[in-house]
Design an enzyme around this catalytic site. Structure first.
Site, PDB file in Angstrom:
ATOM      1  N   GLU A 149      -3.408  -0.270   8.231  1.00 45.53           N
ATOM      2  CA  GLU A 149      -2.166   0.027   8.947  1.00 45.53           C
ATOM      3  C   GLU A 149      -2.225  -0.596  10.331  1.00 45.53           C
ATOM      4  OE1 GLU A 149      -0.908   4.115   9.375  1.00 45.53           O
ATOM      5  OE2 GLU A 149      -1.492   4.593   7.321  1.00 45.53           O
TER       6      GLU A 149
ATOM      7  N   HIS B 209      -2.875  10.932   1.073  1.00 50.88           N
ATOM      8  CA  HIS B 209      -2.273  10.677   2.387  1.00 50.88           C
ATOM      9  C   HIS B 209      -1.656  12.003   2.843  1.00 50.88           C
ATOM     10  CE1 HIS B 209      -0.806   7.189   5.054  1.00 50.88           C
ATOM     11  NE2 HIS B 209      -0.417   8.287   5.676  1.00 50.88           N
TER      12      HIS B 209
ATOM     13  N   GLU C 117      -7.008   8.431   6.904  1.00 50.38           N
ATOM     14  CA  GLU C 117      -7.104   9.014   8.257  1.00 50.38           C
ATOM     15  C   GLU C 117      -7.681  10.428   8.289  1.00 50.38           C
ATOM     16  OE1 GLU C 117      -3.959   8.554  11.062  1.00 50.38           O
ATOM     17  OE2 GLU C 117      -4.063   6.371  10.976  1.00 50.38           O
TER      18      GLU C 117
ATOM     19  N   TYR D 276      -4.164   1.202  15.809  1.00 50.24           N
ATOM     20  CA  TYR D 276      -3.003   1.348  16.697  1.00 50.24           C
ATOM     21  C   TYR D 276      -3.449   1.230  18.162  1.00 50.24           C
ATOM     22  CZ  TYR D 276      -0.365   2.902  12.593  1.00 50.24           C
ATOM     23  OH  TYR D 276       0.251   2.967  11.373  1.00 50.24           O
TER      24      TYR D 276
ATOM     25  N   ARG E  59       0.862  -1.182   0.000  1.00 50.29           N
ATOM     26  CA  ARG E  59       0.000   0.000   0.000  1.00 50.29           C
ATOM     27  C   ARG E  59       0.901   1.236   0.000  1.00 50.29           C
ATOM     28  NH1 ARG E  59      -2.613   2.864   4.812  1.00 50.29           N
ATOM     29  NH2 ARG E  59      -3.781   4.448   3.698  1.00 50.29           N
TER      30      ARG E  59
ATOM     31  N   ASN F 217      -7.134   1.703  10.071  1.00 52.51           N
ATOM     32  CA  ASN F 217      -5.783   1.848  10.627  1.00 52.51           C
ATOM     33  C   ASN F 217      -5.918   1.648  12.135  1.00 52.51           C
ATOM     34  OD1 ASN F 217      -5.173   2.600   8.035  1.00 52.51           O
ATOM     35  ND2 ASN F 217      -4.442   4.657   8.551  1.00 52.51           N
TER      36      ASN F 217
HETATM   37  C1  NOJ Z   1      -1.051   6.686  10.584  1.00 51.26           C
HETATM   38  C2  NOJ Z   1      -0.648   7.458   9.378  1.00 51.26           C
HETATM   39  O1  NOJ Z   1      -1.497   7.137   8.309  1.00 51.26           O
HETATM   40  C3  NOJ Z   1       0.811   7.256   8.995  1.00 51.26           C
HETATM   41  O2  NOJ Z   1       1.131   8.210   8.043  1.00 51.26           O
HETATM   42  C4  NOJ Z   1       1.673   7.350  10.242  1.00 51.26           C
HETATM   43  O3  NOJ Z   1       3.024   7.331   9.952  1.00 51.26           O
HETATM   44  C5  NOJ Z   1       1.299   6.215  11.172  1.00 51.26           C
HETATM   45  N1  NOJ Z   1      -0.076   6.398  11.576  1.00 51.26           N
HETATM   46  C6  NOJ Z   1       2.142   6.123  12.437  1.00 51.26           C
HETATM   47  O4  NOJ Z   1       1.915   7.226  13.229  1.00 51.26           O
END
Ligand code: NOJ
Length: 485
Positions: A390, A155, A201, A331, A111, A329
């Site tokens: 992500e 992005h 995002e 995290y 990606r 995404n």
């Molecule tokens: C999400 C973002 O899309 C990406 O650009 C970023 O580097 C990562 N999170 C890590 O923070």
């Protein structure tokens, strides 16, 4: 532990050459591996991800226009280490070597994002064919190496010209320009790129860039204007979907990648799970919700009151065009939720300061978030195809005297998150693929080069790429299509 002993240990580890294991060696090893492995479905897509401004460099080459991130990163005080993406990973020139890095992992998908100002240096008007040529070369190289390209159109590197002329996403002119750009790209790439993410995002770049002023373009607008700008992004997404359907090859699959405001039940009771579903729907109404439901929730509109976005029924229709997949995404969780007796029936709990986090302070360690987010999103919006677009972590990633990087913290993080993802899929969550962030260390926005997210360590002076131990870990997961539990 004596120095002598530790030196010998390191030598032994290096001798085992975990980093150098080949796929057949791993397969043989896993056949004899006594650790139970939890499998992913056949055909599960394993990939890695990057984005244009974070890796490409070459900001003044082949007619590229300026982006808002060029301006922002060159503004003193905005980036923690005073750096910028002028050079970054020089991926624009080193892409062939980088494709080999993906191949060495055994990953079958990549990606990447397309820099809008390379394609339309002024945002609209005359296209710059040389800009598109780079992505033609990249896509051809990927395909020649058996790697499927997944392209993101936005992005965060908006053409500066659009910011200057119309205020960027503050104006629906930017939404229209985005639709035109999407159609132009779709016409030229969808013979080979079959999967397109429109925007990445929204939840971050909009609020951080237009509300908090800590991302480009660095504005601190009142809520009403932030909500209006978010609405324009949603509209831009919808117009892009229409344009891709109209001008791309039939069968092109389109979706977006969103950092869903991830809610997790504090304790897994049926009441809390239901409450978490309600909270997820409300917190995400501004993008995920309106795209799927074709309306903002009552809760969202009531909460925003006078600051609610202005919109037409026609716009809502465009925004909620059917899409083919959703990228999440994932995290850290945003909120832990409990059920309440009083309206609205849910409540986020305060987060203790002692909650553990990874090397990035915002990255709370909570593997269960990758179990709940896709499961809940699929349920509340009836989503049939989800990609984890992500997931990953930054780490210290020090080079040891033997030249290796033993990023055991990243491996711990990935092992636990992937275990929870496998569990979600085994229970029916429709997750079709996973893109690890990131292929290699890169420009981590406001943190500059200080936060390393890669499977490969990058020396930004020499541009050398060294696989970290986590590269061997990920290669093993891919080779087995399973996670050792
Ligand atoms: C999400 C973002 O899309 C990406 O650009 C970023 O580097 C990562 N999170 C890590 O923070």
């Amino acid at each position: 532990m004596s120095d002598e002993f530790s030196r010998r240990q390191f030598a032994g580890l290096a001798g085992l050459s975990a980093l150098g294991l080949t796929a057949p060696a791993l397969a043989a090893e896993s056949a004899a591996n006594p650790v139970a492995a939890a499998s992913f479905p056949d055909g599960f897509v394993w990939g890695t991800a990057t984005s244009s401004y974070q890796v490409e460099g070459a900001v003044n080459e082949d007619g590229r226009g300026k982006s808002i991130w060029d301006t922002f990163s060159h503004t003193p005080g905005k980036i923690e280490d005073g750096s910028n993406g002028d050079r970054a990973n020089e991926h624009y020139h080193r892409y062939k070597g980088d494709v080999q890095l993906i191949k060495d992992l055994g990953a079958k998908a990549y990606r990447f994002s397309i820099a809008w100002p390379r394609i339309f240096p002024d945002g609209t008007g005359a296209a710059n064919p040389k800009g598109l040529d780079f992505y033609n070369r990249l896509v051809d190289e990927l395909l020649a190496n058996g790697i499927t390209p997944y392209a993101t159109l936005y992005h965060w590197d908006l053409p500066q010209a659009l910011q200057d002329r119309v205020g960027g996403w503050r104006s629906s002119d930017t939404s229209k320009a985005f639709g035109d750009y999407a159609g132009y790209v779709a016409e030229r790439l969808t013979d080979r790129v079959r999967n397109i993410f429109t925007v990445n995002e929204v939840g971050r770049f909009l609020y951080f860039g237009y509300g908090l002023g800590i991302d480009a373009p660095g504005l601190t607008l009142p809520d009403a204007e932030v909500n209006q700008a978010r609405h324009h992004v949603a509209l831009g997404h919808g117009l892009a979907v229409q344009a891709i359907r109209a001008r791309g090859r039939p069968g092109t699959r389109v979706g977006f990648a969103e950092n869903i405001t991830a809610c997790v039940p504090a304790i897994n009771t049926p009441e809390n799970i239901r409450a978490t579903e309600m909270a997820t729907r409300e917190f995400n109404s501004g993008f995920l919700g309106v795209v799927h439901e074709g309306k903002y929730t009552e809760g969202f509109l009531q909460y925003a009151r006078a600051a609610a976005p202005r919109f037409t029924a026609e716009e809502l229709k465009i925004i909620s065009q059917p899409i083919d997949f959703v990228g999440l995404n994932i995290y850290a969780p945003q909120y832990y939720i409990v059920a309440t007796d009083r309206a609205p029936g849910w409540r986020p709990l305060p987060m203790p300061a002692s909650f553990p986090h990874m090397n990035s302070e915002w990255l709370r360690i909570a593997p269960e978030v990758i179990y709940w987010a896709p499961r809940i999103a699929a349920k509340i919006w009836n989503i049939k195809d989800i990609y984890i677009s992500e997931n990953g972590t930054s780490g210290e990633d020090r080079i040891h005297p033997d030249g290796q990087i033993y990023d055991l913290d990243r491996i711990m993080f990935l092992r636990n998150y992937l275990t929870q993802l496998q569990r979600a899929i085994a229970e029916g969550a429709p997750v079709r693929g996973y893109f690890l962030w990131s292929l290699m260390d890169n420009f981590e926005w406001i943190f500059g080069y200080g936060k390393r997210f890669g499977l490969y360590r990058v020396d930004f002076e020499t541009q050398a790429r060294i696989p970290k131990l986590s590269a061997a870990f990920y290669r093993d997961v891919i080779a087995r299509n399973a996670i050792g539990v």
